[in-house]
Design a protein around this motif. Structure first.
Motif, PDB file in Angstrom:
ATOM      1  N   UNK A 154      26.507 150.993  71.896  1.00 40.85           N
ATOM      2  CA  UNK A 154      25.351 150.139  71.556  1.00 40.85           C
ATOM      3  C   UNK A 154      25.784 148.912  70.758  1.00 40.85           C
ATOM      4  N   UNK A 155      26.731 148.132  71.276  1.00 41.14           N
ATOM      5  CA  UNK A 155      27.251 147.009  70.497  1.00 41.14           C
ATOM      6  C   UNK A 155      26.265 145.837  70.431  1.00 41.14           C
ATOM      7  N   UNK A 156      26.451 145.027  69.405  1.00 44.73           N
ATOM      8  CA  UNK A 156      25.716 143.780  69.231  1.00 44.73           C
ATOM      9  C   UNK A 156      26.751 142.663  69.109  1.00 44.73           C
ATOM     10  N   UNK A 157      26.469 141.518  69.692  1.00 49.14           N
ATOM     11  CA  UNK A 157      27.410 140.404  69.607  1.00 49.14           C
ATOM     12  C   UNK A 157      26.726 139.203  68.983  1.00 49.14           C
ATOM     13  N   UNK A 158      27.526 138.433  68.237  1.00 50.74           N
ATOM     14  CA  UNK A 158      27.060 137.207  67.607  1.00 50.74           C
ATOM     15  C   UNK A 158      28.039 136.095  67.927  1.00 50.74           C
ATOM     16  N   UNK A 159      27.539 134.901  68.216  1.00 44.81           N
ATOM     17  CA  UNK A 159      28.418 133.764  68.462  1.00 44.81           C
ATOM     18  C   UNK A 159      29.040 133.325  67.146  1.00 44.81           C
ATOM     19  N   UNK A 160      30.376 133.297  67.105  1.00 42.70           N
ATOM     20  CA  UNK A 160      31.088 132.869  65.898  1.00 42.70           C
ATOM     21  C   UNK A 160      31.571 131.428  66.023  1.00 42.70           C
ATOM     22  N   UNK A 161      32.000 131.033  67.214  1.00 45.16           N
ATOM     23  CA  UNK A 161      32.491 129.675  67.444  1.00 45.16           C
ATOM     24  C   UNK A 161      31.543 128.994  68.441  1.00 45.16           C
ATOM     25  N   UNK A 162      30.496 128.371  67.904  1.00 46.38           N
ATOM     26  CA  UNK A 162      29.458 127.781  68.742  1.00 46.38           C
ATOM     27  C   UNK A 162      30.020 126.686  69.637  1.00 46.38           C
ATOM     28  N   UNK A 163      30.893 125.861  69.072  1.00 47.17           N
ATOM     29  CA  UNK A 163      31.442 124.740  69.826  1.00 47.17           C
ATOM     30  C   UNK A 163      32.173 125.218  71.083  1.00 47.17           C
TER      31      UNK A 163
ATOM     32  N   UNK B 221      36.797 146.758  82.628  1.00 51.63           N
ATOM     33  CA  UNK B 221      37.405 145.446  82.827  1.00 51.63           C
ATOM     34  C   UNK B 221      36.583 144.348  82.152  1.00 51.63           C
ATOM     35  N   UNK B 222      35.264 144.417  82.313  1.00 51.54           N
ATOM     36  CA  UNK B 222      34.396 143.418  81.682  1.00 51.54           C
ATOM     37  C   UNK B 222      34.425 143.560  80.156  1.00 51.54           C
ATOM     38  N   UNK B 223      34.485 144.776  79.680  1.00 59.45           N
ATOM     39  CA  UNK B 223      34.515 144.972  78.229  1.00 59.45           C
ATOM     40  C   UNK B 223      35.801 144.401  77.624  1.00 59.45           C
ATOM     41  N   UNK B 224      36.881 144.441  78.376  1.00 55.49           N
ATOM     42  CA  UNK B 224      38.129 143.837  77.889  1.00 55.49           C
ATOM     43  C   UNK B 224      37.949 142.339  77.625  1.00 55.49           C
ATOM     44  N   UNK B 225      37.114 141.687  78.425  1.00 55.30           N
ATOM     45  CA  UNK B 225      36.842 140.260  78.195  1.00 55.30           C
ATOM     46  C   UNK B 225      36.124 140.060  76.856  1.00 55.30           C
ATOM     47  N   UNK B 226      35.217 140.967  76.517  1.00 54.36           N
ATOM     48  CA  UNK B 226      34.514 140.865  75.235  1.00 54.36           C
ATOM     49  C   UNK B 226      35.502 141.064  74.080  1.00 54.36           C
ATOM     50  N   UNK B 227      36.395 142.029  74.253  1.00 56.90           N
ATOM     51  CA  UNK B 227      37.404 142.261  73.214  1.00 56.90           C
ATOM     52  C   UNK B 227      38.240 141.000  73.014  1.00 56.90           C
ATOM     53  N   UNK B 228      38.606 140.362  74.122  1.00 55.97           N
ATOM     54  CA  UNK B 228      39.429 139.157  74.009  1.00 55.97           C
ATOM     55  C   UNK B 228      38.653 138.009  73.356  1.00 55.97           C
ATOM     56  N   UNK B 229      37.375 137.857  73.717  1.00 58.59           N
ATOM     57  CA  UNK B 229      36.544 136.814  73.096  1.00 58.59           C
ATOM     58  C   UNK B 229      36.434 137.039  71.591  1.00 58.59           C
ATOM     59  N   UNK B 230      36.424 138.323  71.215  1.00 57.47           N
ATOM     60  CA  UNK B 230      36.391 138.662  69.793  1.00 57.47           C
ATOM     61  C   UNK B 230      37.719 138.309  69.133  1.00 57.47           C
TER      62      UNK B 230
END
Length: 380
Positions: A89-98, A58-67
């Motif tokens: 072993x995923x890595x995430x980067x902020x794409x939309x800082x604002x 469920x939490x991973x679905x939120x990451x998919x949506x943020x992507x």
């Protein structure tokens, strides 16, 4: 819906706040790039320490949506196509800082005191870039004044040069009556003025001195004022041949104590006033003639640290055995007190003072018994 699902949930806010923390840190360092963060138990415990797989999915679905919304970039991309992509072993980067900042209510980074000080100096100090760079290293953060106000007062400093002022008098004139702002900031004063050394001396250390009428062959520093008063009245032979000096706390370790401008002497009327006695004492103090010198203070870590610090100014200084041997006997005999009993629990232990007697007997006893003996306990 104007934002991804679940973005306001506590677990997602936890992750986004971490990402913003990293953004703030990078900005403070002056780093332009936004680095990726590896997801795991340390960075996102809400997901990786969840007990049920369904919670993780469920939490991973939120990451998919943020992507999908373009707020985050996830690598490898294949992780966003699986309900259990968190295991890749995923890595995430902020794409939309604002948008990420807005989601956690941190639209701008709160600048540190050092950053705000450097900005105030850069914008308000009168001087060259070199002077501003030097002054920027001395942050003054006063709770009731803006840094711009403080910097503006520093611009007044050059007008005080040439006046016979002590450093604390200068501080008081500059900073709304506060006399201690420039303590240990002589480098700041020198930087503002563009000179090598601060031209304003520190406040002289006051020494109370008792000189025996019959002369003396050694000097005894006494830490406690009451014990000093007892000693100058005492008929005990333990004090025979000793000039007695009171200088509170760590002041006796200040190098300026051995300079005419850094020290004010007050001779006791109970002792000798002859010129030869005073001249001899001042020759020892200021010309650094070598005669035996001793220190007597509390048998605790603070007293031992004062002894250690004073030995940097008086190289021949040693713990005064007639006083300390009685205190040591009291400690061994069970007459010491726990640090907590005298609000001394914050004192830090010491392993070495440089004094043979203290290092051989006093410090080991303090380590062993873990109790203290106050100087006032001993009478002569």
């Amino acid at each position: 819906m104007d934002q991804p699902r679940g973005v306001e949930s506590a677990p997602v806010q936890q992750l986004l706040n971490l990402l913003v923390d990293r953004l703030d840190s990078a900005e403070q360092r002056g780093s332009a790039g936004v680095k990726s963060i590896a997801l795991g138990e340390r960075t996102w415990p809400a997901l990786y320490m969840a007990h049920r797989e369904s919670e993780k999915e469920n939490l991973w679905e939120h990451i998919i949506e943020l992507s999908c919304w373009g707020w985050l970039v996830v690598k490898p991309e294949v992780a966003t196509r699986s309900r259990s992509g968190y295991a890749d072993s995923p890595r995430v980067t902020v794409a939309n800082i604002l948008e990420v900042r807005k989601a956690v209510g941190r639209s701008t980074r709160i600048k540190s005191a050092v950053e705000r000080w450097r900005e105030a100096v850069r914008e308000g100090l009168h001087g060259t870039d070199e002077v501003k760079a030097a002054v920027s290293e001395f942050c003054i953060d006063m709770p009731d004044r803006s840094m711009a106000e403080v910097v503006e007062r520093l611009n007044v400093l050059p007008s005080l040069v040439g006046k016979e002022l002590l450093l604390r008098e200068v501080s008081s004139q500059l900073f709304w009556g506060m006399s201690k702002v420039l303590d240990k900031r002589q480098g700041l004063v020198a930087a503002v003025l563009g000179v090598d050394e601060c031209p304003f001396p520190e406040s002289p250390i006051q020494l109370q001195v008792f000189l025996p009428e019959s002369g003396y062959h050694g000097v005894l520093f006494i830490e406690n004022l009451m014990c000093f008063e007892r000693a100058i009245r005492s008929k005990s032979s333990a004090f025979d041949g000793l000039a007695l000096v009171y200088a509170s706390g760590y002041k006796g370790g200040a190098q300026r104590l051995r300079t005419h401008d850094g020290c004010s002497l007050f001779y006791s009327t109970r002792g000798g006033f002859r010129q030869d006695l005073r001249a001899s004492f001042e020759a020892w103090l200021f010309s650094k003639d070598v005669i035996p010198a001793f220190f007597w203070g509390d048998l605790d870590w603070s007293g031992m640290r004062i002894l250690s610090v004073m030995r940097t100014t008086f190289l021949e200084l040693a713990a005064w055995e007639p006083g300390y041997c009685q205190m040591l006997a009291a400690l061994i005999g069970g007459n010491g007190h726990a640090p907590e009993a005298a609000d001394k629990q914050g004192q830090k232990a010491l392993d070495f003072s440089g004094c043979f007697y203290a290092d051989t007997y006093l410090l080991p006893a303090l380590h062993s018994y873990k109790k203290f003996v106050d100087q006032e306990q001993i009478r002569f």
